[in-house]
Design a protein around this motif. Structure first.
Motif, PDB file in Angstrom:
ATOM      1  N   ILE A 133      25.616  91.690 -23.445  1.00  0.00           N
ATOM      2  CA  ILE A 133      25.472  92.625 -22.320  1.00  0.00           C
ATOM      3  C   ILE A 133      24.506  92.052 -21.284  1.00  0.00           C
ATOM      4  O   ILE A 133      24.798  92.047 -20.082  1.00  0.00           O
ATOM      5  N   ALA A 134      23.363  91.535 -21.748  1.00  0.00           N
ATOM      6  CA  ALA A 134      22.405  90.947 -20.803  1.00  0.00           C
ATOM      7  C   ALA A 134      23.031  89.749 -20.088  1.00  0.00           C
ATOM      8  O   ALA A 134      22.852  89.571 -18.876  1.00  0.00           O
ATOM      9  N   GLY A 135      23.807  88.938 -20.813  1.00  0.00           N
ATOM     10  CA  GLY A 135      24.417  87.738 -20.218  1.00  0.00           C
ATOM     11  C   GLY A 135      25.470  88.082 -19.176  1.00  0.00           C
ATOM     12  O   GLY A 135      25.502  87.479 -18.092  1.00  0.00           O
ATOM     13  N   LEU A 136      26.331  89.055 -19.468  1.00  0.00           N
ATOM     14  CA  LEU A 136      27.367  89.431 -18.498  1.00  0.00           C
ATOM     15  C   LEU A 136      26.744  90.085 -17.279  1.00  0.00           C
ATOM     16  O   LEU A 136      27.163  89.844 -16.138  1.00  0.00           O
ATOM     17  N   SER A 137      25.735  90.911 -17.517  1.00  0.00           N
ATOM     18  CA  SER A 137      25.083  91.571 -16.395  1.00  0.00           C
ATOM     19  C   SER A 137      24.337  90.548 -15.528  1.00  0.00           C
ATOM     20  O   SER A 137      24.294  90.661 -14.301  1.00  0.00           O
ATOM     21  N   PHE A 138      23.775  89.523 -16.163  1.00  0.00           N
ATOM     22  CA  PHE A 138      23.091  88.421 -15.472  1.00  0.00           C
ATOM     23  C   PHE A 138      24.036  87.738 -14.466  1.00  0.00           C
ATOM     24  O   PHE A 138      23.669  87.467 -13.325  1.00  0.00           O
ATOM     25  N   VAL A 139      25.273  87.508 -14.884  1.00  0.00           N
ATOM     26  CA  VAL A 139      26.241  86.857 -13.981  1.00  0.00           C
ATOM     27  C   VAL A 139      26.788  87.865 -12.969  1.00  0.00           C
ATOM     28  O   VAL A 139      26.936  87.554 -11.790  1.00  0.00           O
ATOM     29  N   ALA A 140      27.042  89.105 -13.430  1.00  0.00           N
ATOM     30  CA  ALA A 140      27.651  90.104 -12.542  1.00  0.00           C
ATOM     31  C   ALA A 140      26.735  90.457 -11.382  1.00  0.00           C
ATOM     32  O   ALA A 140      27.205  90.678 -10.257  1.00  0.00           O
ATOM     33  N   ALA A 141      25.418  90.505 -11.630  1.00  0.00           N
ATOM     34  CA  ALA A 141      24.489  90.865 -10.562  1.00  0.00           C
ATOM     35  C   ALA A 141      24.567  89.858  -9.412  1.00  0.00           C
ATOM     36  O   ALA A 141      24.227  90.163  -8.282  1.00  0.00           O
ATOM     37  N   ASN A 142      25.025  88.651  -9.738  1.00  0.00           N
ATOM     38  CA  ASN A 142      25.129  87.599  -8.727  1.00  0.00           C
ATOM     39  C   ASN A 142      26.534  87.528  -8.111  1.00  0.00           C
ATOM     40  O   ASN A 142      26.724  86.947  -7.040  1.00  0.00           O
ATOM     41  N   LEU A 143      27.509  88.163  -8.783  1.00  0.00           N
ATOM     42  CA  LEU A 143      28.907  87.974  -8.370  1.00  0.00           C
ATOM     43  C   LEU A 143      29.323  89.067  -7.388  1.00  0.00           C
ATOM     44  O   LEU A 143      30.114  89.935  -7.718  1.00  0.00           O
ATOM     45  N   GLY A 144      28.777  89.023  -6.183  1.00  0.00           N
ATOM     46  CA  GLY A 144      29.110  90.042  -5.194  1.00  0.00           C
ATOM     47  C   GLY A 144      30.475  89.817  -4.561  1.00  0.00           C
ATOM     48  O   GLY A 144      31.069  88.747  -4.682  1.00  0.00           O
ATOM     49  N   SER A 145      30.956  90.871  -3.870  1.00  0.00           N
ATOM     50  CA  SER A 145      32.275  90.743  -3.230  1.00  0.00           C
ATOM     51  C   SER A 145      32.267  89.689  -2.134  1.00  0.00           C
ATOM     52  O   SER A 145      33.248  88.994  -1.902  1.00  0.00           O
ATOM     53  N   LEU A 146      31.089  89.550  -1.463  1.00  0.00           N
ATOM     54  CA  LEU A 146      31.031  88.545  -0.402  1.00  0.00           C
ATOM     55  C   LEU A 146      31.091  87.159  -0.996  1.00  0.00           C
ATOM     56  O   LEU A 146      31.593  86.224  -0.395  1.00  0.00           O
ATOM     57  N   GLU A 147      30.551  87.038  -2.211  1.00  0.00           N
ATOM     58  CA  GLU A 147      30.623  85.755  -2.903  1.00  0.00           C
ATOM     59  C   GLU A 147      32.092  85.421  -3.180  1.00  0.00           C
ATOM     60  O   GLU A 147      32.544  84.298  -2.962  1.00  0.00           O
ATOM     61  N   LEU A 148      32.844  86.411  -3.642  1.00  0.00           N
ATOM     62  CA  LEU A 148      34.262  86.178  -3.925  1.00  0.00           C
ATOM     63  C   LEU A 148      34.988  85.780  -2.642  1.00  0.00           C
ATOM     64  O   LEU A 148      35.717  84.785  -2.594  1.00  0.00           O
ATOM     65  N   MET A 149      34.790  86.565  -1.595  1.00  0.00           N
ATOM     66  CA  MET A 149      35.488  86.316  -0.323  1.00  0.00           C
ATOM     67  C   MET A 149      35.001  85.009   0.309  1.00  0.00           C
ATOM     68  O   MET A 149      35.779  84.201   0.788  1.00  0.00           O
ATOM     69  N   GLY A 150      33.665  84.860   0.327  1.00  0.00           N
ATOM     70  CA  GLY A 150      33.066  83.730   1.030  1.00  0.00           C
ATOM     71  C   GLY A 150      33.403  82.396   0.390  1.00  0.00           C
ATOM     72  O   GLY A 150      33.738  81.434   1.082  1.00  0.00           O
ATOM     73  N   TRP A 151      33.347  82.325  -0.924  1.00  0.00           N
ATOM     74  CA  TRP A 151      33.607  81.041  -1.573  1.00  0.00           C
ATOM     75  C   TRP A 151      35.096  80.715  -1.626  1.00  0.00           C
ATOM     76  O   TRP A 151      35.474  79.539  -1.640  1.00  0.00           O
ATOM     77  N   ALA A 152      35.937  81.751  -1.622  1.00  0.00           N
ATOM     78  CA  ALA A 152      37.377  81.474  -1.496  1.00  0.00           C
ATOM     79  C   ALA A 152      37.644  80.859  -0.121  1.00  0.00           C
ATOM     80  O   ALA A 152      38.399  79.884   0.017  1.00  0.00           O
ATOM     81  N   ALA A 153      36.960  81.404   0.906  1.00  0.00           N
ATOM     82  CA  ALA A 153      37.102  80.847   2.263  1.00  0.00           C
ATOM     83  C   ALA A 153      36.545  79.429   2.319  1.00  0.00           C
ATOM     84  O   ALA A 153      37.148  78.528   2.927  1.00  0.00           O
ATOM     85  N   SER A 154      35.414  79.206   1.664  1.00  0.00           N
ATOM     86  CA  SER A 154      34.820  77.861   1.644  1.00  0.00           C
ATOM     87  C   SER A 154      35.739  76.874   0.938  1.00  0.00           C
ATOM     88  O   SER A 154      35.810  75.702   1.318  1.00  0.00           O
ATOM     89  N   ALA A 155      36.413  77.342  -0.110  1.00  0.00           N
ATOM     90  CA  ALA A 155      37.337  76.449  -0.817  1.00  0.00           C
ATOM     91  C   ALA A 155      38.494  76.067   0.102  1.00  0.00           C
ATOM     92  O   ALA A 155      38.987  74.938   0.055  1.00  0.00           O
ATOM     93  N   TYR A 156      38.919  76.992   0.952  1.00  0.00           N
ATOM     94  CA  TYR A 156      39.977  76.664   1.918  1.00  0.00           C
ATOM     95  C   TYR A 156      39.442  75.646   2.929  1.00  0.00           C
ATOM     96  O   TYR A 156      40.139  74.725   3.322  1.00  0.00           O
ATOM     97  N   GLN A 157      38.186  75.824   3.320  1.00  0.00           N
ATOM     98  CA  GLN A 157      37.593  74.961   4.341  1.00  0.00           C
ATOM     99  C   GLN A 157      37.188  73.587   3.786  1.00  0.00           C
ATOM    100  O   GLN A 157      37.459  72.560   4.393  1.00  0.00           O
ATOM    101  N   TYR A 158      36.531  73.591   2.621  1.00  0.00           N
ATOM    102  CA  TYR A 158      35.976  72.346   2.076  1.00  0.00           C
ATOM    103  C   TYR A 158      36.711  71.820   0.851  1.00  0.00           C
ATOM    104  O   TYR A 158      36.345  70.777   0.325  1.00  0.00           O
ATOM    105  N   GLY A 159      37.684  72.580   0.363  1.00  0.00           N
ATOM    106  CA  GLY A 159      38.382  72.166  -0.852  1.00  0.00           C
ATOM    107  C   GLY A 159      37.537  72.416  -2.089  1.00  0.00           C
ATOM    108  O   GLY A 159      36.625  73.258  -2.097  1.00  0.00           O
TER     109      GLY A 159
END
Lengths: 577, 73
Positions: A65-91
């Motif tokens: 529980i502590a481990g999943l919450s540790f990652v989830a607290a960092n996994l924001g929606s902007l991170e999902l959107m932003g890094w998908a966009a970065s992958a399109y831009q930078y591969g």
């Protein structure tokens, strides 16, 4: 601002022109999500009586529980959107932020730093600094963290509202108020316990909502090989599918960065600083039920973090294969086309049918809310224990009761949410605030790492050394940032290349200010009187007895699993070299 | 159970996934058999929603029953 609030926004979003529209099934899924998160907060309220319950979740979380919450607290929606966009831009280069930019730091946190955080029984990272270096360093860290946390939360809130408006046509006020008040309700009710439980739930939903894209995308393109072939066909001039091959020179890759910037700036400084000292994530680990669980939690988190590119980077790469005409934001505005910033919602709209679309949107909302709850619960803890309590004790000469601090923590949660909402509206009218707050955040992270690390591993580090090291690191970071702002040609000096771009500046600035902070801490410490071993008990290596794990079978030892994760991490880097 | 809490978070996750799975499964089966359904998504012929709904139901059921609060210790 508030007077524009639309009382019936639900009616508005159905008619708006947007990237996708939701069916009633999709809307039902989102409504059920909100009911569950508030229900969890309401249920857990009865278990949140003491300060340890509210601020530290009773220190009884399992490693998972502590481990999943540790990652989830960092996994924001902007991170999902932003890094998908970065992958399109930078591969695939964007994957560095998930692998070398996270995994070594998480393992280092687990094996080297967690014992000191955990054994010291600190409530927070600034609290540890306070114990180790005294009130000066602790107060700098607490105040900067407190303000920056709620400001960043507000910026993320506004950005999420914009995403929801573009994607679904939702009213901005509706998105801001509904999501933030929901977070406020469940954190006020159940404190960190509620935040952590919801983060675990949100983590599952993020995965199950976002997995649809890579799975169907890979079927459409004919697997990884088919996707790579299509990308080469669409973009014959660029190399978007190799992690390290193009990093020999800054001019060979679209990020304009040399491998030293990635390895030393990102891997050795920025990621170490973020994952080991940012209280937003470290707080989840401190809630673990024992030292072994606390050490295992970041290792479990690292395992999941390593897989996140599958739902974030891969959709961006699939976008390169099946949506080759996405352009930059400015060009999209001029031509009326789609920007690569929209690649994730575009891919979702491409593949997700009834219900799955709602699940995907729920994943984005869950990502935002887990990030915000992380910020708000960390804010409440730091303000209550590291800022309010010392002032209260000094003024009243009274330690204060536990229930008093729980009450203050609940009020801090409410105040933190409203400051975040205020920041979101401020950003709406003064967009440049976003850049400045992000820059401000970056000033504190890298210097903090050097100071804390020396504090944990070197008993000769003194109170004055810690304070002045932190001060010098932050000062040098601000100076370098201002230098580049005033004279953009300074970038080539700081980032060691004429071809360097903004991303490279962040890497090298973090590296230099971290090193300056460490150097000043060492020099000042050598010139000042150290604390005695007795004073450093439980805080520093050499003065702290760390329980042995020698009696445990190999597969139960954190060091064994850290080794397994490290081997997988190295193998992945070689496979995608 | 987790600590003092009678209801485990894994049970709650199981319940939510079960509800989601049922909703997605039913709506996609309806979409499959309905003559009025509009298949605007790519690879709609795979009926991925039905598969995904079924997977959510299975995962949900596993968590729901494995961590049910009324389970004997």
């Amino acid at each position: 601002m508030i007077s524009n609030f639309n009382l019936h926004p639900i009616l508005a979003f159905w008619n708006a022109s947007n990237l996708m529209s939701l069916s009633w099934v999709d809307s039902l899924i989102i409504v059920i999500y909100f009911a569950f998160v508030i229900g969890i907060g309401y249920y857990l309220m009865r278990f949140t009586k003491t300060g340890e319950d509210f601020f530290m979740a009773g220190r009884e979380m399992t490693a998972w529980i502590a481990g999943l919450s540790f990652v989830a607290a960092n996994l924001g929606s902007l991170e999902l959107m932003g890094w998908a966009a970065s992958a399109y831009q930078y591969g695939i280069l964007a994957t560095h932020w998930y692998w070398i930019g996270a995994i070594p730091a998480m393992l280092f946190l687990a094996i080297v730093m967690i014992p000191f955080y955990y054994i010291s029984k600190t409530h927070s990272v600034p609290g540890y600094l306070n114990m180790r270096y005294g009130a000066g360093a602790g107060m700098i860290s607490a105040t900067s963290f407190g303000f920056m946390t709620v400001f960043m939360s507000g910026i993320n809130m506004y950005s999420m509202a914009i995403v929801m408006k573009v994607m679904l046509g939702w009213d901005i006020h509706f998105s801001i108020w509904v999501s933030s008040l929901t977070v406020m309700v469940y954190v006020v009710l159940g404190g960190l316990l509620s935040a952590i439980f919801n983060e675990v739930l949100q983590f599952m939903l993020i995965w199950l909502g976002a997995l649809v894209i890579p799975i169907i995308g890979l079927i459409e393109t004919g697997g990884w090989t088919g996707m790579v072939a299509r990308i080469h066909q669409n973009f014959p001039a660029g190399d978007y599918t190799h992690l390290w091959r193009t990093l020999g020179s800054a001019q060979d890759n679209p990020m304009g960065i040399h491998w030293t910037g990635i390895v030393f700036g990102l891997g050795a400084m920025i990621s170490m600083a973020y994952w080991t000292t940012d209280f937003l994530v470290v707080q989840r680990i401190l809630a673990a039920k024992n030292l072994r669980s606390a050490k295992l939690a970041p290792i479990i988190g690292a395992g999941f973090k390593m897989m996140v590119p599958f739902i974030v980077i891969l959709p961006g790469l699939l976008g390169l294969a099946v949506l080759p005409h996405l352009v930059g934001e400015n060009e999209a505005r001029l031509t009326g086309g789609h920007s690569y910033n929209e690649v994730l919602p575009l891919m979702l709209a491409r593949y997700a049918g009834p219900g799955l679309l709602g699940l995907g949107v729920t994943a984005l909302i869950a990502g935002f809310m887990s990030g915000m709850a992380g910020n708000i619960s960390a804010f409440a803890t730091v303000w209550t224990y590291d800022i309010y309590k010392p002032i209260h004790v000094k003024l009243t000469k009274n330690e204060g009761t536990d229930s008093h601090y729980v009450k203050i923590g609940r009020w801090c949660t409410v105040i933190g949410v409203f400051i975040s909402i205020g920041t979101a509206y401020l950003v709406q009218f003064f967009a440049s605030i976003m850049d400045y707050v992000q820059a401000l955040f970056s000033f504190f992270v890298a210097p903090l790492f050097g100071t804390i690390l020396l504090g944990m591993l070197w008993k000769r580090a003194t109170k004055a050394g810690g304070f002045w090291g932190l001060f010098a690191g932050i000062g040098s970071s601000i100076a370098m940032w201002a230098w580049v702002k005033a004279d953009p040609s300074a970038l080539k000096i700081i980032a060691l290349s004429e071809h360097a771009k903004d991303m490279a500046e962040n890497m090298y600035r973090a590296l230099w200010c971290g090193l300056i902070g460490i150097a000043v801490t060492v020099i000042v410490s050598l010139l000042t009187k150290p604390k005695t071993d007795a004073e450093l008990k439980g805080l520093v290596r050499g003065c702290t007895e760390i329980p042995s794990e020698g009696d445990l079978p190999l597969f139960k030892r954190p060091i064994f699993w850290a080794g397994v994760i490290l081997v997988i991490f190295i193998a992945l880097n070689i496979i995608f070299w | 159970m987790i600590g003092r809490h009678k209801i485990s978070i894994w049970f709650i996750i199981g319940l939510q996934l079960l509800i989601y799975g049922i909703i997605i499964l039913i709506s996609n089966i309806y979409d499959y058999i309905s003559p009025f359904a509009q298949n605007t998504i790519v690879l709609s012929e795979l009926h991925f929603g039905i598969w995904w709904g079924a997977i959510l139901v299975i995962i949900g059921l596993i968590y729901f029953f494995s961590f049910r609060p009324w389970k004997k210790a």
